[in-house]
Design a protein around this motif. Structure first.
Motif, PDB file in Angstrom:
ATOM      1  N   ARG A   1      -0.373   4.318  10.543  1.00 56.21           N
ATOM      2  CA  ARG A   1      -1.586   5.136  10.419  1.00 56.21           C
ATOM      3  C   ARG A   1      -1.200   6.564  10.065  1.00 56.21           C
ATOM      4  NH1 ARG A   1      -5.495   5.385  15.184  1.00 56.21           N
ATOM      5  NH2 ARG A   1      -6.750   6.355  13.545  1.00 56.21           N
ATOM      6  N   TYR A   2       0.025   6.953  10.441  1.00 55.69           N
ATOM      7  CA  TYR A   2       0.431   8.350  10.308  1.00 55.69           C
ATOM      8  C   TYR A   2       1.603   8.564   9.363  1.00 55.69           C
ATOM      9  CZ  TYR A   2      -2.084   8.000  14.729  1.00 55.69           C
ATOM     10  OH  TYR A   2      -3.005   7.709  15.693  1.00 55.69           O
ATOM     11  N   ILE A   3       2.431   7.535   9.166  1.00 55.22           N
ATOM     12  CA  ILE A   3       3.606   7.719   8.323  1.00 55.22           C
ATOM     13  C   ILE A   3       3.495   6.871   7.067  1.00 55.22           C
ATOM     14  CG2 ILE A   3       5.138   8.290  10.235  1.00 55.22           C
ATOM     15  CD1 ILE A   3       6.206   5.414  10.102  1.00 55.22           C
ATOM     16  N   THR A   4       4.076   7.362   5.995  1.00 55.94           N
ATOM     17  CA  THR A   4       4.075   6.627   4.730  1.00 55.94           C
ATOM     18  C   THR A   4       5.483   6.508   4.171  1.00 55.94           C
ATOM     19  OG1 THR A   4       3.609   8.687   3.531  1.00 55.94           O
ATOM     20  CG2 THR A   4       1.714   7.306   4.134  1.00 55.94           C
ATOM     21  N   GLU A   5       6.485   6.543   5.074  1.00 58.62           N
ATOM     22  CA  GLU A   5       7.859   6.384   4.607  1.00 58.62           C
ATOM     23  C   GLU A   5       8.029   5.012   3.969  1.00 58.62           C
ATOM     24  OE1 GLU A   5      10.489   6.667   7.927  1.00 58.62           O
ATOM     25  OE2 GLU A   5       9.749   4.838   8.875  1.00 58.62           O
TER      26      GLU A   5
ATOM     27  N   ARG B   1       4.208  -2.811  -4.269  1.00 58.62           N
ATOM     28  CA  ARG B   1       3.540  -2.192  -5.425  1.00 58.62           C
ATOM     29  C   ARG B   1       2.074  -1.913  -5.120  1.00 58.62           C
ATOM     30  NH1 ARG B   1       6.721  -6.055  -8.251  1.00 58.62           N
ATOM     31  NH2 ARG B   1       4.924  -7.446  -8.512  1.00 58.62           N
ATOM     32  N   LEU B   2       1.397  -2.859  -4.464  1.00 66.71           N
ATOM     33  CA  LEU B   2      -0.013  -2.665  -4.113  1.00 66.71           C
ATOM     34  C   LEU B   2      -0.166  -1.544  -3.086  1.00 66.71           C
ATOM     35  CD1 LEU B   2      -1.137  -6.403  -3.878  1.00 66.71           C
ATOM     36  CD2 LEU B   2      -1.992  -4.698  -5.498  1.00 66.71           C
ATOM     37  N   TYR B   3       0.730  -1.497  -2.138  1.00 71.52           N
ATOM     38  CA  TYR B   3       0.683  -0.455  -1.106  1.00 71.52           C
ATOM     39  C   TYR B   3       0.856   0.931  -1.731  1.00 71.52           C
ATOM     40  CZ  TYR B   3       2.452   2.410   2.789  1.00 71.52           C
ATOM     41  OH  TYR B   3       2.673   3.414   3.704  1.00 71.52           O
ATOM     42  N   GLU B   4       1.861   1.065  -2.582  1.00 72.74           N
ATOM     43  CA  GLU B   4       2.119   2.347  -3.220  1.00 72.74           C
ATOM     44  C   GLU B   4       0.971   2.763  -4.139  1.00 72.74           C
ATOM     45  OE1 GLU B   4       5.816   1.565  -5.078  1.00 72.74           O
ATOM     46  OE2 GLU B   4       6.965   1.565  -3.187  1.00 72.74           O
ATOM     47  N   ALA B   5       0.378   1.801  -4.848  1.00 72.56           N
ATOM     48  CA  ALA B   5      -0.749   2.104  -5.725  1.00 72.56           C
ATOM     49  C   ALA B   5      -1.951   2.588  -4.910  1.00 72.56           C
ATOM     50  CB  ALA B   5      -1.122   0.864  -6.532  1.00 72.56           C
ATOM     51  N   ALA B   6      -2.184   1.935  -3.770  1.00 75.06           N
ATOM     52  CA  ALA B   6      -3.315   2.336  -2.931  1.00 75.06           C
ATOM     53  C   ALA B   6      -3.119   3.761  -2.412  1.00 75.06           C
ATOM     54  CB  ALA B   6      -3.462   1.358  -1.764  1.00 75.06           C
ATOM     55  N   ILE B   7      -1.904   4.090  -1.997  1.00 76.80           N
ATOM     56  CA  ILE B   7      -1.621   5.448  -1.529  1.00 76.80           C
ATOM     57  C   ILE B   7      -1.854   6.458  -2.641  1.00 76.80           C
ATOM     58  CG2 ILE B   7       0.207   7.014  -0.742  1.00 76.80           C
ATOM     59  CD1 ILE B   7      -0.741   5.234   1.497  1.00 76.80           C
ATOM     60  N   GLU B   8      -1.355   6.140  -3.828  1.00 74.33           N
ATOM     61  CA  GLU B   8      -1.509   7.048  -4.969  1.00 74.33           C
ATOM     62  C   GLU B   8      -2.976   7.221  -5.356  1.00 74.33           C
ATOM     63  OE1 GLU B   8       0.909   5.592  -8.109  1.00 74.33           O
ATOM     64  OE2 GLU B   8       2.815   5.975  -7.058  1.00 74.33           O
TER      65      GLU B   8
ATOM     66  N   GLY C   1      -5.390   7.360  -3.349  1.00 78.84           N
ATOM     67  CA  GLY C   1      -6.094   8.089  -2.310  1.00 78.84           C
ATOM     68  C   GLY C   1      -6.592   7.252  -1.154  1.00 78.84           C
ATOM     69  N   ILE C   2      -6.198   5.982  -1.101  1.00 71.89           N
ATOM     70  CA  ILE C   2      -6.572   5.154   0.044  1.00 71.89           C
ATOM     71  C   ILE C   2      -5.803   5.650   1.273  1.00 71.89           C
ATOM     72  CG2 ILE C   2      -6.544   2.813   1.015  1.00 71.89           C
ATOM     73  CD1 ILE C   2      -8.521   3.165  -1.282  1.00 71.89           C
ATOM     74  N   CYS C   3      -6.482   5.726   2.399  1.00 73.93           N
ATOM     75  CA  CYS C   3      -5.822   6.220   3.613  1.00 73.93           C
ATOM     76  C   CYS C   3      -4.701   5.272   4.026  1.00 73.93           C
ATOM     77  CB  CYS C   3      -6.826   6.377   4.751  1.00 73.93           C
ATOM     78  SG  CYS C   3      -7.648   4.857   5.259  1.00 73.93           S
ATOM     79  N   ALA C   4      -3.671   5.843   4.677  1.00 72.35           N
ATOM     80  CA  ALA C   4      -2.494   5.062   5.054  1.00 72.35           C
ATOM     81  C   ALA C   4      -2.852   3.915   6.000  1.00 72.35           C
ATOM     82  CB  ALA C   4      -1.456   5.968   5.716  1.00 72.35           C
ATOM     83  N   GLU C   5      -3.830   4.139   6.891  1.00 69.39           N
ATOM     84  CA  GLU C   5      -4.138   3.108   7.877  1.00 69.39           C
ATOM     85  C   GLU C   5      -4.789   1.880   7.244  1.00 69.39           C
ATOM     86  OE1 GLU C   5      -8.359   4.843   9.663  1.00 69.39           O
ATOM     87  OE2 GLU C   5      -6.478   5.317  10.674  1.00 69.39           O
ATOM     88  N   GLN C   6      -5.351   2.026   6.034  1.00 66.30           N
ATOM     89  CA  GLN C   6      -5.876   0.856   5.319  1.00 66.30           C
ATOM     90  C   GLN C   6      -4.897   0.347   4.267  1.00 66.30           C
ATOM     91  OE1 GLN C   6      -9.794   2.384   4.062  1.00 66.30           O
ATOM     92  NE2 GLN C   6     -10.691   0.812   5.389  1.00 66.30           N
ATOM     93  N   ALA C   7      -4.168   1.246   3.635  1.00 66.54           N
ATOM     94  CA  ALA C   7      -3.201   0.823   2.619  1.00 66.54           C
ATOM     95  C   ALA C   7      -2.157  -0.111   3.208  1.00 66.54           C
ATOM     96  CB  ALA C   7      -2.525   2.052   2.003  1.00 66.54           C
ATOM     97  N   ARG C   8      -1.844   0.056   4.491  1.00 65.30           N
ATOM     98  CA  ARG C   8      -0.842  -0.797   5.135  1.00 65.30           C
ATOM     99  C   ARG C   8      -1.256  -2.260   5.192  1.00 65.30           C
ATOM    100  NH1 ARG C   8      -1.488   0.610  11.622  1.00 65.30           N
ATOM    101  NH2 ARG C   8      -3.773   0.585  11.635  1.00 65.30           N
ATOM    102  N   LEU C   9      -2.530  -2.553   4.955  1.00 62.92           N
ATOM    103  CA  LEU C   9      -2.982  -3.947   4.949  1.00 62.92           C
ATOM    104  C   LEU C   9      -2.273  -4.770   3.879  1.00 62.92           C
ATOM    105  CD1 LEU C   9      -6.831  -3.384   5.384  1.00 62.92           C
ATOM    106  CD2 LEU C   9      -5.275  -4.387   7.068  1.00 62.92           C
ATOM    107  N   PHE C  10      -1.761  -4.116   2.847  1.00 64.76           N
ATOM    108  CA  PHE C  10      -1.071  -4.835   1.774  1.00 64.76           C
ATOM    109  C   PHE C  10       0.351  -5.240   2.155  1.00 64.76           C
ATOM    110  CE2 PHE C  10      -4.272  -2.400  -0.664  1.00 64.76           C
ATOM    111  CZ  PHE C  10      -4.899  -3.462  -1.297  1.00 64.76           C
ATOM    112  N   LEU C  11       0.892  -4.678   3.212  1.00 64.91           N
ATOM    113  CA  LEU C  11       2.287  -4.938   3.569  1.00 64.91           C
ATOM    114  C   LEU C  11       2.404  -6.197   4.440  1.00 64.91           C
ATOM    115  CD1 LEU C  11       3.328  -1.285   4.467  1.00 64.91           C
ATOM    116  CD2 LEU C  11       3.886  -2.554   2.381  1.00 64.91           C
ATOM    117  N   PRO C  12       3.300  -7.128   4.082  1.00 57.91           N
ATOM    118  CA  PRO C  12       3.543  -8.284   4.955  1.00 57.91           C
ATOM    119  C   PRO C  12       4.024  -7.789   6.313  1.00 57.91           C
ATOM    120  CG  PRO C  12       4.596  -8.582   2.810  1.00 57.91           C
ATOM    121  CD  PRO C  12       4.144  -7.157   2.879  1.00 57.91           C
ATOM    122  N   SER C  13       3.358  -8.208   7.360  1.00 55.70           N
ATOM    123  CA  SER C  13       3.584  -7.555   8.645  1.00 55.70           C
ATOM    124  C   SER C  13       4.789  -8.067   9.426  1.00 55.70           C
ATOM    125  CB  SER C  13       2.328  -7.673   9.517  1.00 55.70           C
ATOM    126  OG  SER C  13       1.996  -9.040   9.726  1.00 55.70           O
ATOM    127  N   TYR C  14       4.940  -9.359   9.596  1.00 62.73           N
ATOM    128  CA  TYR C  14       5.908  -9.854  10.570  1.00 62.73           C
ATOM    129  C   TYR C  14       7.353  -9.489  10.238  1.00 62.73           C
ATOM    130  CZ  TYR C  14       2.640 -12.386  13.498  1.00 62.73           C
ATOM    131  OH  TYR C  14       1.638 -12.693  14.373  1.00 62.73           O
TER     132      TYR C  14
END
Length: 235
Positions: free
Chosen positions: A106-110, A158-165, A167-180
């Protein structure tokens, strides 16, 4: 503050950040009932620690604390976290002073880091259990699933980085990242007794291999600081 660190899996690690106490702390915590104190660990103290462990007198082991920084896949973190939550309510530990602080996307985009098993690291289903794993799968199957996982992660990044670029907020853009398989970082502070309870659970042969690997790192680092207590409490 210490900087002892052990690498685990492909990108993970366990770092011993800080320690409160020693084997002598355990002995003195027990001996305070008689208004006595030892200033150097002696054979008598070691015999006392062995007695405490053998007879289940656990409160003296809660006066020593360890603080770890862990970087591990989310699947390991969630197993670990379930243990922490459960252990604070068990009479076996009597320990409600654990602390856990975890990084948040939610807070970091490293740049995200993912656990990617090599082709020879995929395991088959166990023959006689509904959970856990069995022997390694054949090489051809391992190659297929390593490549498939890499393809999935690359597309997700690629989807995560595109969403950040865009202007999608980090807490929603992270939905594109495989979690486990995504690595997360956290601080874990616990008493010596609670650490040993974790180790007794997660060093067992039927624990998931990945968390076993992290438990082995915790065991090694903790034993350097509490050689007598760890030897007696880890069975």
């Amino acid at each position: 503050m210490t900087t002892e660190i052990l690498k685990v899996l492909d990108n993970g690690y366990v770092r011993l950040v800080d320690v409160l106490g020693s084997d002598l702390t355990v002995a003195n915590a027990a001996r305070v009932s008689y208004a006595k104190e030892s200033f150097e660990l002696t054979d008598k103290d070691i015999r006392l620690i062995k007695f405490l462990a053998r007879e289940g007198h656990t409160s003296p082991f809660r006066h020593a604390m360890l603080q770890f920084e862990v970087f591990a896949p989310l699947m390991v973190a969630r197993q670990w976290w379930k243990y922490v939550i459960g252990s604070t309510h068990q009479e076996a530990t009597g320990d409600s002073m654990e602390a856990w602080n975890e990084s948040s996307r939610r807070y970091i985009t490293e740049e995200p880091v993912f656990y990617r098993p090599q082709p020879n690291e995929w395991r088959g289903k166990p023959e006689n259990s509904k959970q856990g794993s069995g022997d390694p799968v054949v090489e051809k199957l391992g190659l297929y699933y390593t490549q498939s996982l890499n393809d999935l992660i690359n597309k997700a990044e690629r989807l995560y980085e595109a969403a950040i670029e865009d202007g999608i907020c980090a807490e929603q853009a992270r939905l594109f990242l495989p979690s486990y398989g995504m690595y997360v970082r956290w601080y874990w502070t616990a008493s010596l007794q609670s650490v040993c309870h974790f180790l007794n659970q997660r060093l067992e042969h039927d624990a998931q291999k990945e968390i076993q690997d992290f438990a082995k790192a915790v065991y090694y680092l903790a034993k350097q600081r509490f050689p007598v207590s760890i030897e007696e409490l880890i069975k």
